[in-house]
Scaffold this motif. Structure first.
Motif, mmCIF file in Angstrom:
data_model
loop_
_atom_site.group_PDB
_atom_site.id
_atom_site.type_symbol
_atom_site.label_atom_id
_atom_site.label_comp_id
_atom_site.label_asym_id
_atom_site.label_seq_id
_atom_site.Cartn_x
_atom_site.Cartn_y
_atom_site.Cartn_z
ATOM 1 N N UNK A 267 0.837 -1.200 0.000
ATOM 2 C CA UNK A 267 0.000 0.000 0.000
ATOM 3 C C UNK A 267 0.875 1.253 0.000
ATOM 4 N N UNK A 268 1.865 1.275 0.889
ATOM 5 C CA UNK A 268 2.738 2.445 0.988
ATOM 6 C C UNK A 268 3.495 2.682 -0.316
ATOM 7 N N UNK A 269 3.943 1.601 -0.938
ATOM 8 C CA UNK A 269 4.697 1.729 -2.183
ATOM 9 C C UNK A 269 3.825 2.281 -3.306
ATOM 10 N N UNK A 270 2.604 1.783 -3.411
ATOM 11 C CA UNK A 270 1.707 2.262 -4.462
ATOM 12 C C UNK A 270 1.309 3.714 -4.236
ATOM 13 N N UNK A 271 1.124 4.095 -2.993
ATOM 14 C CA UNK A 271 0.782 5.493 -2.704
ATOM 15 C C UNK A 271 1.950 6.408 -3.040
ATOM 16 N N UNK A 272 3.163 5.976 -2.696
ATOM 17 C CA UNK A 272 4.342 6.778 -3.039
ATOM 18 C C UNK A 272 4.471 6.920 -4.549
ATOM 19 N N UNK A 273 4.220 5.820 -5.261
ATOM 20 C CA UNK A 273 4.287 5.845 -6.724
ATOM 21 C C UNK A 273 3.242 6.805 -7.301
ATOM 22 N N UNK A 274 2.044 6.803 -6.704
ATOM 23 C CA UNK A 274 0.984 7.700 -7.156
ATOM 24 C C UNK A 274 1.356 9.157 -6.889
ATOM 25 N N UNK A 275 1.909 9.418 -5.733
ATOM 26 C CA UNK A 275 2.337 10.784 -5.399
ATOM 27 C C UNK A 275 3.415 11.268 -6.368
ATOM 28 N N UNK A 276 4.351 10.376 -6.675
ATOM 29 C CA UNK A 276 5.411 10.725 -7.625
ATOM 30 C C UNK A 276 4.830 11.012 -8.996
ATOM 31 N N UNK A 277 3.861 10.191 -9.393
ATOM 32 C CA UNK A 277 3.234 10.365 -10.705
ATOM 33 C C UNK A 277 2.486 11.694 -10.787
ATOM 34 N N UNK A 278 1.803 12.057 -9.702
ATOM 35 C CA UNK A 278 1.029 13.295 -9.681
ATOM 36 C C UNK A 278 1.892 14.525 -9.396
ATOM 37 N N UNK A 279 3.030 14.308 -8.772
ATOM 38 C CA UNK A 279 3.899 15.426 -8.421
ATOM 39 C C UNK A 279 3.436 16.201 -7.205
ATOM 40 N N UNK A 280 2.617 15.549 -6.340
ATOM 41 C CA UNK A 280 2.124 16.208 -5.122
ATOM 42 C C UNK A 280 2.172 15.212 -3.969
ATOM 43 N N UNK A 281 2.156 15.739 -2.747
ATOM 44 C CA UNK A 281 2.033 14.906 -1.554
ATOM 45 C C UNK A 281 0.556 14.743 -1.237
ATOM 46 N N UNK A 282 0.117 13.516 -1.084
ATOM 47 C CA UNK A 282 -1.291 13.238 -0.765
ATOM 48 C C UNK A 282 -1.506 13.048 0.728
ATOM 49 N N UNK B 57 -4.497 13.525 5.483
ATOM 50 C CA UNK B 57 -4.553 13.993 4.107
ATOM 51 C C UNK B 57 -4.043 15.429 4.005
ATOM 52 N N UNK B 58 -3.242 15.670 2.984
ATOM 53 C CA UNK B 58 -2.851 17.048 2.695
ATOM 54 C C UNK B 58 -4.020 17.747 2.007
ATOM 55 N N UNK B 59 -3.866 19.044 1.730
ATOM 56 C CA UNK B 59 -4.918 19.771 1.011
ATOM 57 C C UNK B 59 -5.143 19.150 -0.366
#
Length: 290
Positions: free
Chosen positions: A35-50, A60-62
């Motif tokens: 879960x943590x790895x996929x979330x990190x990958x998603x954050x990297x893909x989006x370019x934002x911290x979730x 949750x961030x904004x």
């Protein structure tokens, strides 16, 4: 931008709802690291911290707050579309212990029905072991240690934390129970799981009076509420009676034991989509009661 990974979005959604990678992993029946790895990958893909990582969970961030609602709606649309194509999968037959049904699950089913109007839950209250082979059962909930068997999937709903409870008028205000030994001289009530006997056996103790014995937890709870003694029952089933003041908690056991309420179903079930939704809901509701 290329399409986002659907599994990553599902893991983000679970983590956003539970605000905890471990709980999200339990909900999805995968590892916390995945879960943590996929979330990190998603954050990297989006370019934002979730998420903001906290000592006791997540926040949750904004950007995460803004991103989650439409993702939740999109996943719901996918689930609904899938179920519409699988009309045979909309009915789920669930076998649960009678007391778990009456004291906890049934009063909450209206909430599940509101969230999943296309899924029909057929409840069978029984302690009988489900074979999933011609008995018509899609999912079973059982109390005890993790069930094991070839071709079966088991998921923890809630740890079996036991509470000693009685009527508020049963004991004096000065009573103080700090261990199992403090209950030996009391009038003790137990259900078919014989929790008092097991507890005393592990502690090398013997009760000083015969137990008041019932075959179902709900009956033991009712006897305790009517001033007949002290029952030792799963805390998960006590929410309403404690809130209403019918029962008073005197003491509780440790939650370290792997025993608990487990959802069990056959691997590769034909009702996979509604089954997953219902098990996720059970785990989420149990977490809200913790």
């Amino acid at each position: 931008m290329l399409p986002l990974n659907l599994n990553a979005l599902r893991m983000f959604d679970a983590a956003a709802r539970r605000l905890n990678f471990r709980l999200a992993a339990e909900e999805l029946n995968i590892t916390q690291g995945a879960v943590a790895q996929q979330v990190r990958s998603l954050e990297k893909r989006l370019g934002v911290r979730l998420f903001q990582r906290k000592a006791r969970g997540l926040e949750l961030t904004a950007d995460g707050e803004a991103f989650h609602p439409p993702i939740r709606r999109a996943l719901s649309l996918i689930e609904d579309a899938t179920w519409q194509l699988r009309p045979d999968g909309l009915a789920l037959t669930v076998s649960v212990p009678p007391s778990f049904a009456s004291k906890w699950m049934v009063p909450k089913l209206g909430k599940f029905a509101a969230e999943h109007p296309d899924v029909r839950i057929e409840t069978i209250a029984s302690e009988k072991i489900a074979t999933f082979d011609g008995d018509g059962i899609d999912l079973a909930v059982r109390q005890g240690h993790p069930p094991a068997g070839d071709g079966l999937v088991a998921r923890l709903i809630a740890r079996l934390e036991l509470s000693a409870v009685c009527s508020p008028s049963h004991l004096t205000a000065g009573s103080d129970q700090r261990s199992a030994a403090d209950f030996r001289a009391e009038r003790l009530i137990q259900d078919g799981h014989k929790s008092w006997e097991r507890l005393f056996l592990e502690a090398g103790l013997i009760a000083e009076a015969p137990y008041l014995q019932f075959n179902q937890t709900a009956l033991a709870m009712e006897a305790a509420a009517n001033g007949q003694g002290i029952a030792l029952v799963p805390r998960l089933l006590l929410t309403e009676d404690l809130a209403a003041g019918r029962l008073k908690e005197l003491w509780r056991t440790s939650a370290d034991d792997p025993a608990g309420y487990y959802a069990v179903w056959p691997r590769g079930s034909r009702t996979a989509a509604p089954l997953e939704a219902f098990v996720n809901w059970l785990v989420q509701e149990a977490g809200a009661c913790a």
